[in-house]
Design a protein around this motif. Structure first.
Motif, PDB file in Angstrom:
ATOM      1  N   SER A  57       0.847  -1.189   0.000  1.00 39.70           N
ATOM      2  CA  SER A  57       0.000   0.000   0.000  1.00 39.70           C
ATOM      3  C   SER A  57       0.885   1.241   0.000  1.00 39.70           C
ATOM      4  O   SER A  57       2.003   1.223   0.519  1.00 39.70           O
ATOM      5  N   GLU A  58       0.387   2.323  -0.571  1.00 35.41           N
ATOM      6  CA  GLU A  58       1.153   3.577  -0.594  1.00 35.41           C
ATOM      7  C   GLU A  58       1.229   4.218   0.779  1.00 35.41           C
ATOM      8  O   GLU A  58       1.980   5.160   1.000  1.00 35.41           O
ATOM      9  N   GLU A  59       0.473   3.678   1.715  1.00 30.67           N
ATOM     10  CA  GLU A  59       0.455   4.231   3.069  1.00 30.67           C
ATOM     11  C   GLU A  59       1.771   3.974   3.805  1.00 30.67           C
ATOM     12  O   GLU A  59       2.121   4.711   4.718  1.00 30.67           O
ATOM     13  N   PHE A  60       2.500   2.927   3.377  1.00 28.84           N
ATOM     14  CA  PHE A  60       3.701   2.520   4.097  1.00 28.84           C
ATOM     15  C   PHE A  60       4.912   2.441   3.177  1.00 28.84           C
ATOM     16  O   PHE A  60       4.788   2.348   1.953  1.00 28.84           O
ATOM     17  N   GLU A  61       6.087   2.464   3.805  1.00 28.08           N
ATOM     18  CA  GLU A  61       7.309   2.030   3.151  1.00 28.08           C
ATOM     19  C   GLU A  61       7.462   0.540   3.454  1.00 28.08           C
ATOM     20  O   GLU A  61       6.846   0.016   4.385  1.00 28.08           O
ATOM     21  N   TYR A  62       8.312  -0.152   2.687  1.00 26.00           N
ATOM     22  CA  TYR A  62       8.480  -1.590   2.883  1.00 26.00           C
ATOM     23  C   TYR A  62       9.974  -1.936   2.929  1.00 26.00           C
ATOM     24  O   TYR A  62      10.755  -1.468   2.091  1.00 26.00           O
ATOM     25  N   SER A  63      10.346  -2.737   3.914  1.00 23.03           N
ATOM     26  CA  SER A  63      11.738  -3.156   4.048  1.00 23.03           C
ATOM     27  C   SER A  63      12.011  -4.342   3.129  1.00 23.03           C
ATOM     28  O   SER A  63      11.093  -4.941   2.559  1.00 23.03           O
ATOM     29  N   GLU A  64      13.294  -4.699   3.002  1.00 22.75           N
ATOM     30  CA  GLU A  64      13.660  -5.874   2.201  1.00 22.75           C
ATOM     31  C   GLU A  64      13.032  -7.139   2.777  1.00 22.75           C
ATOM     32  O   GLU A  64      12.664  -8.053   2.036  1.00 22.75           O
ATOM     33  N   ARG A  65      12.896  -7.182   4.099  1.00 27.62           N
ATOM     34  CA  ARG A  65      12.327  -8.362   4.736  1.00 27.62           C
ATOM     35  C   ARG A  65      10.876  -8.582   4.313  1.00 27.62           C
ATOM     36  O   ARG A  65      10.406  -9.720   4.242  1.00 27.62           O
ATOM     37  N   ALA A  66      10.168  -7.491   4.011  1.00 20.94           N
ATOM     38  CA  ALA A  66       8.760  -7.613   3.615  1.00 20.94           C
ATOM     39  C   ALA A  66       8.606  -8.316   2.274  1.00 20.94           C
ATOM     40  O   ALA A  66       7.509  -8.771   1.933  1.00 20.94           O
ATOM     41  N   ASP A  67       9.699  -8.420   1.512  1.00 16.70           N
ATOM     42  CA  ASP A  67       9.639  -9.079   0.202  1.00 16.70           C
ATOM     43  C   ASP A  67      10.157 -10.512   0.241  1.00 16.70           C
ATOM     44  O   ASP A  67      10.198 -11.176  -0.796  1.00 16.70           O
ATOM     45  N   LEU A  68      10.563 -10.995   1.434  1.00 17.67           N
ATOM     46  CA  LEU A  68      10.996 -12.383   1.536  1.00 17.67           C
ATOM     47  C   LEU A  68       9.815 -13.324   1.295  1.00 17.67           C
ATOM     48  O   LEU A  68       8.675 -13.004   1.635  1.00 17.67           O
ATOM     49  N   GLU A  69      10.097 -14.464   0.705  1.00 20.18           N
ATOM     50  CA  GLU A  69       9.051 -15.455   0.476  1.00 20.18           C
ATOM     51  C   GLU A  69       8.613 -16.034   1.816  1.00 20.18           C
ATOM     52  O   GLU A  69       9.428 -16.582   2.562  1.00 20.18           O
ATOM     53  N   PRO A  70       7.323 -15.932   2.181  1.00 21.72           N
ATOM     54  CA  PRO A  70       6.873 -16.485   3.463  1.00 21.72           C
ATOM     55  C   PRO A  70       7.085 -17.996   3.516  1.00 21.72           C
ATOM     56  O   PRO A  70       6.778 -18.704   2.559  1.00 21.72           O
ATOM     57  N   GLN A  71       7.598 -18.473   4.639  1.00 16.97           N
ATOM     58  CA  GLN A  71       7.889 -19.900   4.771  1.00 16.97           C
ATOM     59  C   GLN A  71       6.612 -20.680   5.097  1.00 16.97           C
ATOM     60  O   GLN A  71       5.790 -20.241   5.896  1.00 16.97           O
ATOM     61  N   ASP A  72       6.470 -21.852   4.483  1.00 20.80           N
ATOM     62  CA  ASP A  72       5.287 -22.676   4.743  1.00 20.80           C
ATOM     63  C   ASP A  72       5.642 -24.064   5.271  1.00 20.80           C
ATOM     64  O   ASP A  72       4.766 -24.890   5.506  1.00 20.80           O
ATOM     65  N   ASP A  73       6.939 -24.328   5.465  1.00 17.89           N
ATOM     66  CA  ASP A  73       7.382 -25.634   5.956  1.00 17.89           C
ATOM     67  C   ASP A  73       7.707 -25.531   7.445  1.00 17.89           C
ATOM     68  O   ASP A  73       8.860 -25.633   7.864  1.00 17.89           O
ATOM     69  N   ASN A  74       6.674 -25.310   8.242  1.00 15.31           N
ATOM     70  CA  ASN A  74       6.833 -25.089   9.676  1.00 15.31           C
ATOM     71  C   ASN A  74       5.989 -26.087  10.457  1.00 15.31           C
ATOM     72  O   ASN A  74       5.001 -26.614   9.939  1.00 15.31           O
ATOM     73  N   LEU A  75       6.368 -26.300  11.733  1.00 14.82           N
ATOM     74  CA  LEU A  75       5.736 -27.364  12.505  1.00 14.82           C
ATOM     75  C   LEU A  75       5.450 -26.906  13.928  1.00 14.82           C
ATOM     76  O   LEU A  75       6.365 -26.507  14.656  1.00 14.82           O
ATOM     77  N   LEU A  76       4.180 -26.938  14.314  1.00 15.85           N
ATOM     78  CA  LEU A  76       3.731 -26.609  15.670  1.00 15.85           C
ATOM     79  C   LEU A  76       3.192 -27.882  16.314  1.00 15.85           C
ATOM     80  O   LEU A  76       2.260 -28.497  15.794  1.00 15.85           O
ATOM     81  N   ILE A  77       3.776 -28.275  17.459  1.00 14.68           N
ATOM     82  CA  ILE A  77       3.452 -29.568  18.072  1.00 14.68           C
ATOM     83  C   ILE A  77       2.937 -29.363  19.493  1.00 14.68           C
ATOM     84  O   ILE A  77       3.539 -28.621  20.276  1.00 14.68           O
ATOM     85  N   LEU A  78       1.860 -30.041  19.808  1.00 10.04           N
ATOM     86  CA  LEU A  78       1.379 -30.123  21.184  1.00 10.04           C
ATOM     87  C   LEU A  78       1.988 -31.370  21.806  1.00 10.04           C
ATOM     88  O   LEU A  78       1.739 -32.481  21.338  1.00 10.04           O
ATOM     89  N   GLY A  79       2.794 -31.175  22.842  1.00  5.49           N
ATOM     90  CA  GLY A  79       3.402 -32.342  23.466  1.00  5.49           C
ATOM     91  C   GLY A  79       4.564 -31.964  24.366  1.00  5.49           C
ATOM     92  O   GLY A  79       5.079 -30.845  24.327  1.00  5.49           O
ATOM     93  N   GLU A  80       4.960 -32.918  25.191  1.00  9.13           N
ATOM     94  CA  GLU A  80       6.063 -32.726  26.137  1.00  9.13           C
ATOM     95  C   GLU A  80       7.375 -32.605  25.370  1.00  9.13           C
ATOM     96  O   GLU A  80       7.647 -33.372  24.442  1.00  9.13           O
TER      97      GLU A  80
END
Length: 670
Positions: A57-80
């Motif tokens: 949006s023109e409302e903001f500036e954007y850093s280089e990090r904002a253009d990184l490809e979002p990661q989708d190979d992540n794992l959230l586990i319920l457990g000890e």
């Protein structure tokens, strides 16, 4: 006599721990061979959470990090955490993906402060705590890559013991640093009479391959770099052209005179110093001022060198001064034109071209900041900041007692990893580590023990991150103060300094109407005029994560009977996956119509919930190819089946479940 290593010893160090109650911090001592400790649990995969990246949006500036490809190979586990780490290191499919592949581990374990917090218990005895941490550290070491590092967040209760424990597990030579994080901005009334205002973060590396990523330079650091001569190489700072050297037998080759291109005087390094570059490089630099050549070693030249070098040093005849081929009015005119019009060579002249030689150091060539061991809250946030971040996400919930601000994790993850690397945290809590890792383009794995915490905080927070519903933390950076003048801010004055000057000036003249109207005051304000830039967006959502939980226990031990038994959950696919994991077999996909359940090299696994018969052996033997062997795991085995399988397929064997999986019959609880 063999050399012995100093070790930390504690009660029941040779024992293991199992949870007393599922989903809570509470443990029971058992023998290390007890199946309740040794059993490898598998992961049961639940839903996959996915988000979309928000358009710019023109409302903001954007850093280089904002253009990184979002990661989708992540794992959230319920457990000890212990069982989760066991799964990651021993279940073949998970071990292949994570063992030796994790770049950064950050853990914020229970501090053992004899307090009970709202979202987890934190009252473990020292010996229990040390055993718990020892077992987890051993697993974590396996998961770390050779160039990886582990960061352990502690308070002052266990840090001295943890340091010795980590020396034992990772090796004292792999200690990197002890970071002190200023976690509060005001003194606390502690019972000791001393306000404890910091936590400690211990950093250990896996090996010498670990390298630290430097921190970005601050605007105040960069304010020393200017470009008064419009150098196309960019801003530069005034630096020393000399370097120090120790006295040797012969004169240093960097000790010689350079003729000034405008005044014609000979210029020399200071006492016991030399020109900082090789003479061939200096000659090339000075040719930017005129036609420089190697000159003669006159008596005056050698006398000057004698003043620079200590007594007894032999002067060199093979080192010559740098002089202009023809120093005359034409050469002076040419040099003066360069001085007046620029850009100047790397060796430039002070006092409008009439003074000494100085050296340019370009901002583009300067590395970032070296991380320091004291992290003030002004740079990485404090506990109250973290509480506000949680409250903004969960306004109707009670925040954690000791949350960590996103800026703290941002620094840790920046120093220890790069985009695409795997970050692991086995004490998720509110999910700060995973949230920040996702916003910084890293892959991540995290787990949480307490189901209520998992459902109320961890999972919802990460859902907000991928759906771009989390504007707080490091998602956005407030606009910075920037130069708003026509001519540029005065040399050496940063935009922040200029804003402070304006603010102080306004306070100073607040009671003087005449000064407020003064043209001179207005002129000063125009000279230091600044404005605030747009907010910078660092994260726009996107990516996703797999939600999972640990499979139920399939093996139990009854101390009274002295026997290993199957649990009620040990049936169907749960039993198959458990046996495969505990025997080290990778599962074969059931949809592919495989007769067998798992494979390990040339060995094929078949799990039978019931009696292993000769007929089953005949059937399985007909399904293997030359060179393959069979492991037949069954809850009951008919007489003669073992011998029949060995004859039918050489190298094959029968495993009785559970006795042959965990042949444990002594020890138990102590």
């Amino acid at each position: 006599m063999s050399q012995q290593r100093l070790q930390l010893t504690w009660y029941n160090k040779d024992k293991a721990l199992i949870p007393t109650e599922t989903g809570k911090y509470g443990y029971t001592w058992v023998d290390p061979a007890d199946p309740r400790y040794c059993e490898t649990h598998t992961l049961v995969y639940d839903e996959y959470v996915e988000g979309k990246q928000t358009q710019k949006s023109e409302e903001f500036e954007y850093s280089e990090r904002a253009d990184l490809e979002p990661q989708d190979d992540n794992l959230l586990i319920l457990g000890e955490s212990g069982d989760v780490l066991e799964a990651l290191t021993r279940v073949p499919e998970l071990a292949e993906k994570y063992v030796g592949k994790v770049k950064l581990i950050y853990i914020d374990p229970p501090f053992n402060t004899a307090q009970t917090f709202a979202n987890y218990e934190d009252n473990l005895e020292h010996s229990v705590w040390l055993t718990m941490m020892r077992d987890r550290l051993l697993h974590l070491k396996k998961l770390l890559s050779e160039d990886g590092s582990i960061w352990v967040h502690l308070d002052d209760v266990e840090v001295h013991r943890m340091r010795l424990l980590m020396d034992e597990v990772f090796g004292a030579g792999n200690f990197v640093a002890e970071i002190y994080w200023q976690n509060t901005y005001s003194p606390k009334n502690n019972g000791s009479g001393v306000s404890i205002d910091s936590d400690v973060i211990l950093i250990y590396r896996k090996s010498s391959s670990f390298e630290v990523n430097r921190l970005p330079r601050t605007s105040s650091m960069n304010s020393a770099y200017q470009n008064p001569d419009d150098d196309p190489a960019g801003s530069w700072a005034n630096d020393n052209p000399h370097a120090r050297h120790a006295a040797g037998k012969y004169q240093h080759p960097g000790v010689y005179g350079i003729q000034h291109p405008i005044t014609g005087k000979m210029l020399y390094p200071s006492t016991s110093a030399n020109w900082c570059y090789a003479q061939s490089t200096v000659l090339e630099i000075m040719q930017g001022w005129g036609d420089y050549v190697y000159g003669d070693n006159t008596p005056e030249e050698m006398a000057k060198r004698r003043e620079i070098e200590p007594p007894g040093v032999q002067l060199r005849d093979d080192v010559h001064p740098l002089v202009l081929r023809n120093f005359n009015s034409s050469s002076v005119k040419r040099a003066q034109e360069i001085q007046d019009g620029g850009p100047w060579p790397v060796f430039w002249l002070t006092r409008d071209g009439k003074g000494a030689i100085r050296r340019k150091t370009y901002l583009s060539n300067v590395a970032g900041r070296i991380p320091q061991s004291i992290w003030p809250y002004s740079e990485v946030g404090h506990t109250d900041e973290a509480k506000k971040e949680n409250q903004s996400l969960f306004p109707d919930e009670t925040p954690f007692s000791t949350p960590k601000p996103e800026r703290l994790l941002e620094r840790i993850i920046h120093i220890g990893s790069n985009p695409g690397d795997i970050v692991l945290d086995c004490f998720a809590g509110s999910g700060t580590t995973a949230a920040v890792a996702q916003k910084m383009g890293r892959r991540w794995v995290t787990c949480e023990l307490v189901e209520d915490t998992f459902n109320r905080f961890t999972k919802p927070r990460l859902e907000k991150v991928v759906s771009d519903s989390d504007p707080g933390g490091i998602t956005r950076t407030k606009g910075q103060r920037v130069d708003a003048t026509d001519e540029g801010l005065p040399e050496g004055l940063s935009a922040d300094d200029a804003q402070k000057l304006t603010s102080l000036l306004n306070k100073a003249i607040s009671e003087s109407p005449d000064l407020k109207k003064s043209a001179d005051i207005r002129a000063v304000k125009q000279m230091v005029k600044t404005r605030r830039s747009k907010d910078v967006v660092n994260w726009r959502g996107g990516g996703g994560f797999q939600v999972a939980h640990l499979s139920p226990a399939c093996f139990d031990y009854d101390p009274q009977l002295g026997r290993v038994m199957l649990t009620a959950a040990a049936t169907g696919q749960v039993l198959i996956e458990s046996v495969a994991a505990n025997l080290g077999f990778s599962l074969l996909h059931p949809d592919d119509d495989y007769v067998f359940d798992g494979r390990r090299g040339n060995s094929l696994l078949k799990v039978v919930e019931g009696v292993a018969t000769v007929e089953i052996v005949h059937w399985l033997a007909s399904q293997v190819r030359p060179g393959e062997t069979i492991v037949l795991a069954a809850t009951s085995v008919m007489d003669g089946v073992r011998q029949h399988l060995r004859k039918a397929v050489k190298g094959s064997r029968v495993v009785a479940v559970p006795d042959d999986v965990f042949p444990y019959s002594a020890g138990g609880e102590r």
